[in-house]
Design an enzyme around this catalytic site. Structure first.
Site, mmCIF file in Angstrom:
data_model
loop_
_atom_site.group_PDB
_atom_site.id
_atom_site.type_symbol
_atom_site.label_atom_id
_atom_site.label_comp_id
_atom_site.label_asym_id
_atom_site.label_seq_id
_atom_site.Cartn_x
_atom_site.Cartn_y
_atom_site.Cartn_z
ATOM 1 N N ILE A 43 0.867 -1.185 0.000
ATOM 2 C CA ILE A 43 0.000 0.000 0.000
ATOM 3 C C ILE A 43 0.903 1.235 0.000
ATOM 4 O O ILE A 43 1.555 1.530 1.013
ATOM 5 C CB ILE A 43 -0.923 0.007 1.244
ATOM 6 N N CYS A 53 4.657 -2.554 3.051
ATOM 7 C CA CYS A 53 4.862 -3.736 2.202
ATOM 8 C C CYS A 53 3.750 -4.769 2.430
ATOM 9 O O CYS A 53 3.107 -4.799 3.491
ATOM 10 C CB CYS A 53 6.182 -4.403 2.525
ATOM 11 N N GLU A 55 3.952 -7.970 2.989
ATOM 12 C CA GLU A 55 4.176 -8.915 4.091
ATOM 13 C C GLU A 55 3.746 -8.290 5.420
ATOM 14 O O GLU A 55 3.130 -8.936 6.271
ATOM 15 C CB GLU A 55 5.663 -9.293 4.187
ATOM 16 N N CYS A 93 10.573 -6.188 6.447
ATOM 17 C CA CYS A 93 9.536 -7.221 6.599
ATOM 18 C C CYS A 93 10.091 -8.454 7.308
ATOM 19 O O CYS A 93 9.404 -9.067 8.127
ATOM 20 C CB CYS A 93 8.953 -7.579 5.240
#
Ligand code: THU
Length: 130
Positions: A43, A53, A55, A93
């Protein structure tokens, strides 16, 4: 749930990607120990650094629903809707995943699967501070 099925869910989640700046779609499918699956997409934001991200979207969805133990995550990313090239999770992430997962978390990419510890052999955890 096979690795292939989880990867297909990640590809599907990438359809929801909000990426008007990079035009790079990422999807993630996070398999919890209880069998629940949380998907996420990247997003982006006009203030670029606020981008989230795929994840982390999936992890935050799960944790906010009370689920904190995970077995596997599949990640699919592409700038042209061809998800056959592997898209490894970024360092941020991996760090967020590492808060909730052991070394054996399975990370499924388009070219196979890896352990979290393969991608992040030495990590900063709560134990680092003791
Ligand atoms: N991106 C992810 O969603 N996951 C990653 O692990 C790496 C990068 C996104 C962030 C941004 O929207 C786009 O991919 C290009 O960097």
């Amino acid at each position: 749930m096979t690795n292939g099925e989880l990867f297909d869910m990640a590809v599907k989640a990438a359809e929801r990607s909000y990426s008007p700046y990079s035009h790079f779609k990422v999807g993630a499918a996070l398999l919890a120990e209880d069998g629940k699956i949380f998907t996420g997409c990247n997003i982006e934001n006009a203030s670029y650094s606020l981008t989230n991200c795929a994840e982390r979207t999936a992890v935050f969805k799960a944790v906010s629903e009370g689920v904190t133990k995970f077995k596997a995550i599949a990640v699919a990313g592409s700038g042209d809707n061809d998800f056959s090239k592997p898209c490894a999770p970024c360092g941020a992430c991996l760090q967020v995943l590492s808060e909730f997962c052991g070394d054996d978390l399975v990370v499924v990419l388009s070219n196979g699967w890896y352990r979290l510890a393969d991608l992040m052999p030495m990590r900063f955890t709560d134990k680092s501070m003791k």
